[in-house]
Design a protein around this motif. Structure first.
Motif, PDB file in Angstrom:
ATOM      1  N   ALA A  65      38.179 116.690 105.973  1.00  0.00           N
ATOM      2  CA  ALA A  65      37.382 117.662 105.427  1.00  0.00           C
ATOM      3  C   ALA A  65      36.641 116.654 104.284  1.00  0.00           C
ATOM      4  O   ALA A  65      35.560 116.929 104.017  1.00  0.00           O
ATOM      5  N   LEU A  66      37.414 115.781 103.594  1.00  0.00           N
ATOM      6  CA  LEU A  66      36.807 114.934 102.576  1.00  0.00           C
ATOM      7  C   LEU A  66      35.718 114.040 103.078  1.00  0.00           C
ATOM      8  O   LEU A  66      34.670 113.801 102.652  1.00  0.00           O
ATOM      9  N   GLY A  67      35.971 113.633 104.469  1.00  0.00           N
ATOM     10  CA  GLY A  67      35.212 112.840 105.218  1.00  0.00           C
ATOM     11  C   GLY A  67      33.858 113.435 105.362  1.00  0.00           C
ATOM     12  O   GLY A  67      32.799 112.786 105.390  1.00  0.00           O
ATOM     13  N   VAL A  68      33.877 114.451 105.798  1.00  0.00           N
ATOM     14  CA  VAL A  68      32.636 115.397 106.359  1.00  0.00           C
ATOM     15  C   VAL A  68      31.782 115.828 104.904  1.00  0.00           C
ATOM     16  O   VAL A  68      30.644 115.501 104.931  1.00  0.00           O
ATOM     17  N   VAL A  69      32.698 116.000 103.934  1.00  0.00           N
ATOM     18  CA  VAL A  69      31.931 116.222 102.545  1.00  0.00           C
ATOM     19  C   VAL A  69      31.151 115.015 102.004  1.00  0.00           C
ATOM     20  O   VAL A  69      29.934 114.998 101.865  1.00  0.00           O
ATOM     21  N   ALA A  70      31.850 113.802 102.232  1.00  0.00           N
ATOM     22  CA  ALA A  70      31.381 112.614 101.665  1.00  0.00           C
ATOM     23  C   ALA A  70      30.182 112.126 102.377  1.00  0.00           C
ATOM     24  O   ALA A  70      29.193 111.486 102.080  1.00  0.00           O
ATOM     25  N   ARG A  71      30.183 112.343 103.874  1.00  0.00           N
ATOM     26  CA  ARG A  71      28.916 112.076 104.561  1.00  0.00           C
ATOM     27  C   ARG A  71      27.739 112.902 103.891  1.00  0.00           C
ATOM     28  O   ARG A  71      26.620 112.386 104.021  1.00  0.00           O
ATOM     29  N   GLN A  72      28.113 114.153 103.738  1.00  0.00           N
ATOM     30  CA  GLN A  72      26.740 115.256 103.623  1.00  0.00           C
ATOM     31  C   GLN A  72      26.289 114.657 101.991  1.00  0.00           C
ATOM     32  O   GLN A  72      25.135 114.728 101.812  1.00  0.00           O
ATOM     33  N   GLU A  73      27.179 114.187 101.406  1.00  0.00           N
ATOM     34  CA  GLU A  73      26.733 113.850  99.933  1.00  0.00           C
ATOM     35  C   GLU A  73      26.258 112.213  99.913  1.00  0.00           C
ATOM     36  O   GLU A  73      26.222 111.954  98.933  1.00  0.00           O
ATOM     37  N   GLY A  74      26.544 111.236 100.744  1.00  0.00           N
ATOM     38  CA  GLY A  74      26.283 110.335 100.724  1.00  0.00           C
ATOM     39  C   GLY A  74      27.389 109.287 100.104  1.00  0.00           C
ATOM     40  O   GLY A  74      27.051 108.314  99.385  1.00  0.00           O
ATOM     41  N   ALA A  75      28.592 109.860 100.020  1.00  0.00           N
ATOM     42  CA  ALA A  75      29.478 109.095  99.088  1.00  0.00           C
ATOM     43  C   ALA A  75      30.338 108.173  99.717  1.00  0.00           C
ATOM     44  O   ALA A  75      30.540 108.648 101.141  1.00  0.00           O
ATOM     45  N   ASP A  76      30.789 107.138  99.159  1.00  0.00           N
ATOM     46  CA  ASP A  76      31.697 106.069 100.012  1.00  0.00           C
ATOM     47  C   ASP A  76      33.069 106.301  99.622  1.00  0.00           C
ATOM     48  O   ASP A  76      33.538 106.340  98.491  1.00  0.00           O
ATOM     49  N   ILE A  77      33.852 106.879 100.764  1.00  0.00           N
ATOM     50  CA  ILE A  77      35.368 107.229 100.433  1.00  0.00           C
ATOM     51  C   ILE A  77      35.981 106.243 100.961  1.00  0.00           C
ATOM     52  O   ILE A  77      37.425 106.508 101.436  1.00  0.00           O
ATOM     53  N   PRO A 106      38.824 105.639  95.649  1.00  0.00           N
ATOM     54  CA  PRO A 106      38.440 104.220  94.713  1.00  0.00           C
ATOM     55  C   PRO A 106      37.167 104.162  94.428  1.00  0.00           C
ATOM     56  O   PRO A 106      36.852 103.304  93.414  1.00  0.00           O
ATOM     57  N   ASN A 107      36.174 104.388  95.308  1.00  0.00           N
ATOM     58  CA  ASN A 107      34.816 103.915  95.298  1.00  0.00           C
ATOM     59  C   ASN A 107      33.821 104.708  94.584  1.00  0.00           C
ATOM     60  O   ASN A 107      32.691 104.549  94.649  1.00  0.00           O
ATOM     61  N   VAL A 108      34.415 105.755  93.989  1.00  0.00           N
ATOM     62  CA  VAL A 108      33.426 106.816  93.144  1.00  0.00           C
ATOM     63  C   VAL A 108      34.262 106.854  91.549  1.00  0.00           C
ATOM     64  O   VAL A 108      35.450 106.972  91.576  1.00  0.00           O
ATOM     65  N   ASP A 109      33.188 107.571  90.827  1.00  0.00           N
ATOM     66  CA  ASP A 109      33.752 107.731  89.428  1.00  0.00           C
ATOM     67  C   ASP A 109      34.609 109.126  89.461  1.00  0.00           C
ATOM     68  O   ASP A 109      34.625 109.868  90.789  1.00  0.00           O
ATOM     69  N   ALA A 110      35.072 109.564  88.525  1.00  0.00           N
ATOM     70  CA  ALA A 110      36.121 110.448  88.398  1.00  0.00           C
ATOM     71  C   ALA A 110      35.460 111.900  88.783  1.00  0.00           C
ATOM     72  O   ALA A 110      35.741 112.591  89.453  1.00  0.00           O
ATOM     73  N   THR A 112      32.612 112.531  90.134  1.00  0.00           N
ATOM     74  CA  THR A 112      32.345 112.541  91.901  1.00  0.00           C
ATOM     75  C   THR A 112      33.447 113.068  92.690  1.00  0.00           C
ATOM     76  O   THR A 112      33.399 113.780  93.503  1.00  0.00           O
ATOM     77  N   ALA A 113      34.685 112.188  92.422  1.00  0.00           N
ATOM     78  CA  ALA A 113      35.895 112.625  92.978  1.00  0.00           C
ATOM     79  C   ALA A 113      36.124 114.031  92.919  1.00  0.00           C
ATOM     80  O   ALA A 113      36.561 114.451  94.069  1.00  0.00           O
ATOM     81  N   LYS A 114      36.332 114.316  91.878  1.00  0.00           N
ATOM     82  CA  LYS A 114      36.495 115.878  91.502  1.00  0.00           C
ATOM     83  C   LYS A 114      35.643 116.722  92.350  1.00  0.00           C
ATOM     84  O   LYS A 114      36.272 117.758  93.048  1.00  0.00           O
ATOM     85  N   SER A 115      34.286 116.474  92.215  1.00  0.00           N
ATOM     86  CA  SER A 115      33.422 117.129  93.138  1.00  0.00           C
ATOM     87  C   SER A 115      33.693 117.306  94.515  1.00  0.00           C
ATOM     88  O   SER A 115      33.681 118.365  95.267  1.00  0.00           O
ATOM     89  N   LEU A 116      34.042 116.168  95.267  1.00  0.00           N
ATOM     90  CA  LEU A 116      34.125 115.818  96.585  1.00  0.00           C
ATOM     91  C   LEU A 116      35.239 116.632  96.975  1.00  0.00           C
ATOM     92  O   LEU A 116      35.433 117.207  97.901  1.00  0.00           O
ATOM     93  N   VAL A 117      36.388 116.504  96.078  1.00  0.00           N
ATOM     94  CA  VAL A 117      37.753 117.148  96.407  1.00  0.00           C
ATOM     95  C   VAL A 117      37.686 118.662  96.451  1.00  0.00           C
ATOM     96  O   VAL A 117      37.935 119.333  97.299  1.00  0.00           O
ATOM     97  N   GLU A 118      36.796 119.152  95.402  1.00  0.00           N
ATOM     98  CA  GLU A 118      36.543 120.703  95.372  1.00  0.00           C
ATOM     99  C   GLU A 118      35.756 121.229  96.611  1.00  0.00           C
ATOM    100  O   GLU A 118      36.175 122.147  96.845  1.00  0.00           O
ATOM    101  N   LYS A 119      34.839 120.283  97.059  1.00  0.00           N
ATOM    102  CA  LYS A 119      34.228 120.733  98.101  1.00  0.00           C
ATOM    103  C   LYS A 119      35.027 120.823  99.360  1.00  0.00           C
ATOM    104  O   LYS A 119      34.597 121.575 100.377  1.00  0.00           O
TER     105      LYS A 119
END
Length: 139
Positions: A65-77, A106-110, A112-119
């Motif tokens: 799920a984190l991968g799905v959200v990261a792709r939607q957000e353009g974040a490097d996880i 490791p590749n995002v700030d705190a 962004t990480a919190k937002s990704l995890v919540e999503k």
């Protein structure tokens, strides 16, 4: 909103013999393990236990799920990990579980990480299945 039978993409089948002190196997033979209660619950601790299996499934699903959200957000996880800690204890109805999900990204700030995890918690099927019945904390 419940899924309908026609929406099911895959069904896993596992059969248990002996309950918490026995054996669990999948119908395809890929998983066939001895289960025992942990020593803390009076068991031998010789095999795995249902809480470990739930933690394994939840952490893998949440990572997806984190991968799905990261792709939607353009974040490097890349290099991220998700750990699920599953506890079991007595509650008003007998026994219940509690879950702590922690992610290291490791590749995002705190923030962004919190937002990704919540999503991810909103879209993860395990999170959806436990919502309202299981206390889940995110870290």
């Amino acid at each position: 909103m419940a899924i309908q039978q026609s929406d099911v993409l895959y069904t896993a089948v596992a059969t248990a013999e002996g309950g918490r002190d026995g054996r669990v196997a999948t119908d395809d033979g890929r998983l066939d393990i001895v289960v025992n209660p942990p020593k803390e619950m009076g068991g031998s601790g010789a095999g795995t236990n249902p809480e470990q299996l739930f933690a394994a499934g939840y952490s893998a699903c949440f990572q997806g799920a984190l991968g799905v959200v990261a792709r939607q957000e353009g974040a490097d996880i890349s290099g991220s990990t998700v750990t699920a800690k599953v506890g079991i204890g007595k509650n008003d109805d007998g026994f219940g579980i509690i879950v702590e999900i922690s992610a290291a990204i490791p590749n995002v700030d705190a923030a962004t990480a919190k937002s990704l995890v919540e999503k991810a918690h909103q879209v993860c099927p395990y999170s959806k299945a436990t919502r309202g019945d299981v206390t889940v904390t995110l870290a």
